[in-house]
Design an enzyme around this catalytic site. Structure first.
Site, short mmCIF file in Angstrom:
data_model
loop_
_atom_site.label_atom_id
_atom_site.label_comp_id
_atom_site.label_asym_id
_atom_site.label_seq_id
_atom_site.Cartn_x
_atom_site.Cartn_y
_atom_site.Cartn_z
N GLU A 1 -5.65 -8.27 -1.24
CA GLU A 1 -6.35 -8.09 0.04
C GLU A 1 -7.80 -7.73 -0.25
OE1 GLU A 1 -4.73 -5.46 3.03
OE2 GLU A 1 -2.69 -6.06 2.53
N GLU B 1 0.82 -1.22 0.00
CA GLU B 1 0.00 0.00 0.00
C GLU B 1 0.85 1.27 0.00
OE1 GLU B 1 -2.93 -0.49 3.13
OE2 GLU B 1 -4.18 -1.69 1.80
#
Ligand code: BGP
Length: 476
Positions: free
Chosen positions: A375, A175
């Protein structure tokens, strides 16, 4: 059409959120080790080193360090084809700046990857997932310091060489884009070990940090391909899909701008190998000096583009110019509330259709790059019934919707190669440090008050996801 043959079904975790064993095998202190337990309305505290008397959930997490054989055997029972985890940098280079790697740490991951292969699972490995050595924060100021590029590349090359025949799929920074919000001190610390100083231009700090990470990521890709040309090395983007709240053209433009700078900027650099034009206007408007972007760096970034694009998808948010609009919480940032969507107990809006839309947008933007969702999941309070069963229909519903959306996107022509649900086994929440925010198909008996014996049990979703993996997504 359906899911392609060999589609990678599995689950994803991060070392600091499940391993525990924070001082075992020569491991150093990571940034996650100095973050306390928080809650839905209580931010996690970043302490000055490990302070006696404070609660640090990541120190023990779910003790995967001692349970991994049992846990992997359970995941294999669900028919997992792959397992995404990270290598804790602090197990390999406890302080981050050593020249010699820690053999005990390397050995731990040898055993872990061997166990995965024994059960027919492909390891998918993140190099940096919110757990950099704390020493790199106190001694160097985190990623604001260019020396971190060399330390990271040394770490990457060490593990690439060691596991070149055991791991094919890698990703560099988890991320990488979620630190774009200067008002959130949390992500600057977890991602990049940055603690802001009074009065500094936070925008400048963050974009310099991002640049160092882009260079480090690209160098890792370049070096990785020299070590094993078959490596697939990806980026990892937190994708919060953004819609304009209303048809007001001002909202449309606001959503467009925010999407560019939150979702697209980092992906464009890492996939296309150059800074997108829209970001220079942003740099100018925020007085960001970009003299640190050298010609040599530009060449590295161009050469070290990623082999696949991976992202997390939990929710969508709305964007509006109306300052009075109702807001809702998000993964790492807030957004306007969407009147058509429900949300989790933590305010994360549930939007399976947004996933089909996102997959199509990404394919359109990066037409030659395979995509992987690394995810996706539903954090919830689970109830253990008297007989030990756990009926988590809400989690099954969440996944059903999202897997259906993936199927639709594949019909649309999107080259999706895999899907790893977040936290297939309960673990410590990154955002709040809670155990109570559970994601797993497997329940772990461990609680925020420190009670629980770490025993594992199967939730209803365990049996459901097993069917999904075993039928290659045919049975949802
Ligand atoms: C992502 C992180 C993960 C994970 C997940 C869920 O941002 O990559 O590490 O934790 O979100 O978030 P949380 O744990 O805060 O519920």
């Amino acid at each position: 059409m359906g899911f392609p043959k060999g589609f990678l079904w599995g689950g994803a975790v991060a070392a600091h959120q499940l391993e525990g064993g924070w001082q075992e095998g020569g491991k150093g202190i990571s940034v996650a080790d100095v973050m306390t337990l928080g809650g839905p309305n209580k931010p996690r505290e970043i302490t000055d080193g490990v302070v006696p008397g404070k609660i640090y959930p990541n120190h023990e997490a779910i003790d995967f360090y001692h349970h991994y054989e049992e846990d992997i055997a359970l995941l294999a029972k669900m028919g997992f084809k792959c397992f995404r985890t990270s290598i804790a940098w602090t197990r390999i280079f406890p302080n981050g700046d050593e020249t010699e790697a820690n053999e005990a740490g390397l050995k731990f991951y040898d055993d872990l990857f061997d166990t995965l292969h024994r059960y027919g699972m492909e390891p998918i490995v993140t190099l940096s997932h919110f757990e950099m050595p704390y020493n790199l924060v106190t001694k160097y100021g985190g990623w604001r310091n260019r020396k971190l590029v060399d330390f990271f590349v040394r770490f990457a090359v060490t593990v690439f060489k060691r596991y070149k025949d055991k791991v094919k799929y890698w990703m560099t920074f988890n991320e990488i884009n979620n630190q774009r919000d200067v008002n959130t001190e949390f992500t600057a610390f977890t991602n990049s070990g940055v603690l802001y100083k009074d009065g500094e231009n936070r925008y400048e700090v963050l974009y310099q940090v991002a640049h160092h990470e882009f260079v480090a990521s690209a160098l890792a890709v370049i070096e990785g391909h020299k070590i094993n040309p078959d490596f697939m090395i990806g980026n990892m983007i937190a994708h919060t899909t953004l819609y304009p709240l209303t048809p007001n053209p001002k909202d449309i433009l606001a959503a467009f701008d925010e999407d560019n700078f939150k979702n697209n900027f980092c992906g464009d650099v890492q996939v296309r190998g150059e800074y997108p034009s829209f970001i220079f206007r942003y740099f100018k408007e925020h007085n960001i000096d970009t003299s640190y972007i050298t010609e040599e760096d530009k060449k590295i970034i161009k050469e070290g583009t990623v082999d696949f694009y991976t992202f997390s998808y939990y929710m969508s948010n709305c964007v509006t110019v109306d300052e009075n609009a109702e807001t809702t919480a998000g993964n790492m940032s807030k957004g306007a509330k969407n009147p058509y969507l429900k949300a989790s107990d933590w305010g994360w809006q549930i939007d399976p259709d947004g996933l089909r839309y996102t997959l199509n947008l990404l394919h359109d933007r990066y037409p030659h790059t395979p995509l992987m969702i690394v995810e996706n999941g539903f954090g919830a309070f689970d109830t253990v019934e008297e007989d030990g069963s756990i009926h988590d229909d809400y989690r099954i519903d969440y996944f059903k919707g999202h897997i259906h959306a993936m199927k639709e996107a594949i019909e649309d022509g999107v080259p999706l190669i895999g899907y790893t649900t977040w936290g297939p086994i309960d673990l410590v929440s990154a955002g709040t440090g809670q155990y109570a925010k559970r994601y797993g198909f497997i329940y772990v008996d461990r609680h925020d008050d420190g009670t629980g014996d770490f025993s594992r049990s199967k939730k209803d979703s365990f049996y459901w996801y097993k069917k999904v993996c075993e039928s290659n997504g045919e049975e949802i």
